[in-house]
Scaffold this active site. Structure first.
Site, PDB file in Angstrom:
ATOM      1  N   ASP A   1       0.862  -1.168   0.000  1.00  0.00           N
ATOM      2  CA  ASP A   1       0.000   0.000   0.000  1.00  0.00           C
ATOM      3  C   ASP A   1       0.908   1.230   0.000  1.00  0.00           C
ATOM      4  OD1 ASP A   1      -2.128   1.707   0.004  1.00  0.00           O
ATOM      5  OD2 ASP A   1      -3.107   0.854   1.758  1.00  0.00           O
TER       6      ASP A   1
HETATM    7  C1  NOJ Z   1      -3.980   4.069  -0.075  1.00  0.00           C
HETATM    8  C2  NOJ Z   1      -5.131   3.137   0.103  1.00  0.00           C
HETATM    9  O1  NOJ Z   1      -5.073   2.516   1.385  1.00  0.00           O
HETATM   10  C3  NOJ Z   1      -5.210   2.070  -0.969  1.00  0.00           C
HETATM   11  O2  NOJ Z   1      -6.402   1.349  -0.814  1.00  0.00           O
HETATM   12  C4  NOJ Z   1      -5.130   2.681  -2.333  1.00  0.00           C
HETATM   13  O3  NOJ Z   1      -5.161   1.672  -3.319  1.00  0.00           O
HETATM   14  C5  NOJ Z   1      -3.888   3.554  -2.466  1.00  0.00           C
HETATM   15  N1  NOJ Z   1      -3.862   4.558  -1.418  1.00  0.00           N
HETATM   16  C6  NOJ Z   1      -3.837   4.246  -3.831  1.00  0.00           C
HETATM   17  O4  NOJ Z   1      -4.805   5.199  -3.912  1.00  0.00           O
END
Ligand code: NOJ
Length: 787
Positions: free
Chosen positions: A285
């Site tokens: 993430d």
């Molecule tokens: C953080 C989020 O937790 C995740 O779900 C997401 O895919 C990414 N940012 C990209 O936006």
């Protein structure tokens, strides 16, 4: 207190906590030598054998730098872009969110959120939704959709700000919908990313001041969990995603028993890549990578969204021998494997949009990106309307619905009208958020953050109801504010309305958990003010992302109808009109429990102890979350899991059970999970059946539900578990026998001592009914043989 708790966790958990607590992973310094506890095996890809060979062949021709390029983010037009190997004709990959449609861009369909769509309990419909969303992603040239949310969060805590992005706190419902959504999206040629692996249940504890609308100094908690709860509650939906062939997995921000998830060898190497036999790649993430060597060696394959720890640092680590080149080969091969398996090497559009920016051209770092405004929506709006209508849950109805014979409707609340801007709010759709509370000045169709997608238009409740009213010769008046202090205006409109419709909301957004379970804008006050002066009956429509306390107002004399309309997406108003006038008979059922007071849920507080460097969250309730907690402690919910009214009535009869042996054709990747007995863990060994009859006067669909109690010897098991559902559509007087296929795993528990799935011997009880608390039919089944 704490030591007692921690001892009991350790006792219960011979595998996970012990392995993690005793492992050196969370103390490791990159320069220190360390032992990788679990090497992830290579199994030649199972169903992906050809793609595996192609990926291995390509990797064998690459330099260290080229292989590292595949694992690291580069600058590009998408939410993030990984590097490619141009010399070998291998492009980098384009990654973009999210579960309700491609985020950040235009000419896409904004579908209902998964948490709401789960209320449809309709596998076929949700397969169509997944496939359609997949095609829209593909049209934009997005190789990997950062979606679906397959149980992280699962929805343990009603306070979690991101539950609406996932399916349901019930693990059976979530496993079913995770598997079919991965399959559906990937059937479009896309690669999915199942996220957030794992235990990403609440977001963060933030202590710092608010800067630019964001709280600062945020620390994600460490989840303290035992092995049984991990295996039986939180892992199964990821297992189904792997079986369905998900090409990638996103490791999450939180820690597990003290170790960062993205450098946790037990979670990634041992469980995901060995036990679940996952052959694709694990990406981090955004910002969840905290090291180079431990992350790479413990199973993470790609760092997003920037090359902070991978990139040059990974090249150095490989050249110094701290990360074996064989491991780098494995990372590169895992990244290419789903790309070949989905045949994206043969034919796939290049990215043709620019994140955040809807203009035609965008220039950054000397590069020009064009938005070609590719439109792959087709009939997406029709499907989105159907999903929203079929997911709408009718919670209370004293006969006011479907609407008939009325001439005057009053509409109340800012949630009925259009928001002042959509894309002007930015990618997270939260510019109309004030720093104290999060207020959205218009109807809520989706939450904010990674789960959002821009709508190209919004069918607002006011617009759709007004259009219908015109053809029915109904007069409409409105008060589109939430502030009940203008009581005179409310009174004037309400006193002239035979039906007063009050629209209330809870807007949830990534980055914040909920402070309470009440309505935004003190919606309760608005409801009460309208109720006081309405000439006729009051219908409350709730656009909320989850559990909502209704006790202040739901039993007031004029509250005649209550609808949970969730986050319905761009077709909000049209779908609501379908329900209000009975063009669609409501058939949605709550995919979670609505309690009466906040204290009824398990305590889900994240604790911060003075002497600890990070907050911790203790999952001491074990398997008993949502309705299982309410059942275990005999707490009467306001509306139970599985509840939802219809304009007709249904009767269930003749519950039966027999042994079967069916091999479902739903597996792309076999897992290596251990189990007792000979029959495969995912074969259907039993089938329960029940007869469903429409005993009312209008056609409609009913979600027949099957629950199971394990033998009494299984003391940790909550009273009942959902283990089957089926939704026949029936005309008045029509009957149908529906079948619930029970796979070996569905009746298995995780044997902590022997580290395997086992069907316990003894008396199981089956229940069939209309909700988790309305179960008129029961049957006892004695299991004495291991199959
Ligand atoms: C953080 C989020 O937790 C995740 O779900 C997401 O895919 C990414 N940012 C990209 O936006």
């Amino acid at each position: 207190m704490w030591s007692v708790l921690r001892d009991s966790l350790t006792l219960l958990s011979p595998l996970l906590p012990v392995a993690v607590h005793q492992s050196p992973l969370h103390q490791i310094k990159e320069s220190a030598p360390f032992v990788v506890e679990h090497e992830a095996p290579v199994s030649h890809g199972g169903a992906w054998a050809t793609a595996f060979d192609m990926a291995a062949d390509a990797v064998s021709k690459m330099t260290v730098e080229e292989k590292v390029n595949l694992t690291s983010a580069v600058f590009g037009p998408c939410s993030s872009n990984s590097g490619g190997v141009p010399r070998l004709g291998i492009p980098g990959l384009c990654f973009d969110d999210g579960p309700s449609g491609p985020r950040y861009t235009d000419f896409v369909t904004q579908f209902p959120s998964p948490f709401f769509a789960a209320a449809s309990f309709d596998r076929d419909l949700l397969y169509k939704k997944g496939l359609h969303i997949g095609k829209e992603f593909r049209g934009k040239g997005i190789n990997v959709a950062l979606s679906p949310i397959t149980g992280g969060p699962l929805g343990r805590s009603p306070y979690a700000g991101r539950n609406w992005e996932g399916f349901s706190p019930d693990p059976y419902l979530t496993t079913q919908l995770s598997g079919l959504t991965v399959r559906a999206m990937q059937d479009s040629g896309l690669i999915t990313c199942s996220k957030h692996y794992i235990l990403f249940e609440q977001v963060e504890v933030c202590k710092g001041p608010v800067v630019n609308g964001q709280r600062t100094d945020c620390q994600f908690p460490s989840v303290e969990i035992d092995d049984k709860t991990f295996k039986e509650l939180y892992l199964p939906s990821f297992a189904e995603s792997v079986r369905a062939g998900t090409g990638s997995i996103m490791c999450s921000y939180n820690k597990i028993n003290g170790t960062q998830t993205c450098e946790n060898s037990v979670a990634m190497n041992k469980i995901m890549k060995d036990e679940l036999n996952f052959q694709g790649f694990i990406l981090s993430d955004y910002g969840a990578t905290h090291s180079t060597v431990p992350s790479a060696r413990n199973g993470m394959d790609m760092e997003l969204p920037e090359a902070q720890y991978f990139g040059d640092n990974l090249i150095k680590a490989v050249k110094a021998g701290d990360v074996p080149e064989s491991r780098l080969d494995d990372m590169a091969r895992r990244i290419l494997l789903p790309w070949y398996a989905s045949r994206q090497h043969e034919d796939y559009p290049a990215p043709n949009f620019q994140k955040y920016d809807l203009s035609d051209e965008f220039e950054q770092d000397g590069m020009v990106f064009k938005n070609e405004h590719v439109d792959n929506r087709g009939d997406g709006h029709i499907l989105a309307r159907k999903v929203a209508a079929d997911s709408t849950v009718l919670l209370k109805n004293d006969g006011v619905l479907p609407l008939k014979g009325i001439r005057r409707i009053g509409i109340f609340g800012s949630d009925a009208g259009a928001p002042p801007t959509v894309s002007g709010c930015g990618p997270d759709l939260f510019c109309i958020v004030n720093s104290e509370r999060r207020y959205w000045n218009g109807t809520v169709t989706i939450g904010g953050g990674s789960g959002a997608a821009y709508p190209d238009y919004i069918s607002t409740p006011l617009e759709a109801i007004s259009l219908r009213a015109r053809s029915e010769k109904i007069r409409i008046d409105q008060y589109l504010q939430d502030d009940a202090t203008h009581f005179e205006s409310i009174q004037t409109v309400a006193a002239a309305s035979e039906v007063c419709m009050v629209f209330v909301k809870v807007y949830l957004v990534e980055g914040w958990d909920r402070d309470n379970l009440r309505l935004d804008h003190e919606g309760e006050k608005l409801i009460k003010a309208v109720e006081k002066s309405c000439a006729g009956k009051v219908v409350v429509v709730m656009h909320t992302g989850g559990q909502t306390i209704m006790e202040d107002w739901i039993d007031l004399p004029k509250i005649a109808g209550v609808i949970w309309a969730g986050y319905p997406g761009q077709e909000s108003g049209n779908a609501l009109v379908d329900i209000l006038w009975g063009d669609v008979n409501p058939s949605g059922k709550l995919p979670f429990t609505m309690g009466r007071t906040e204290s009824e849920w398990p305590p889900s507080i994240i604790r911060e102890e003075e002497d600890e460097t990070y907050p911790r969250s203790f999952f001491t309730e074990g398997l008993a979350i949502d309705y299982k907690w309410f059942d275990k402690y005999n707490i009467p919910p306001r509306f139970e899991f599985g509840f939802g009214l219809s304009y007709t009535s249904f009767e269930l009869s003749h519950l039966s059970f027999k042994e079967t042996h069916i091999q479902l054709n739903d597996t792309v990747q076999q897992t290596n999970e251990k189990f007792a007995g000979k029959a495969d863990l995912y074969n259907v060994l039993w089938t329960a059946s029940v007869n469903v009859t429409n005993t009312g006067e209008v056609a409609g669909a009913e979600v027949a539900q099957l629950y199971v109690s394990f033998p009494e010897s299984e003391r940790e098991q909550p009273p009942r578990h959902l283990k089957g559902f089926s939704k026949p559509y029936l005309k008045p007087g029509q009957s149908e026998v529906v079948h619930f296929h029970l796979r070996k795993k569905d009746l298995s528990v995780w044997d902590v001592k022997h580290q395997m799935w086992v069907v316990p011997k003894g008396k199981f009880k089956l229940y069939a009914g209309h909700s988790s608390r309305d179960l008129p039919l029961t049957l006892k089944v004695d299991m004495q043989e291991t199959r």
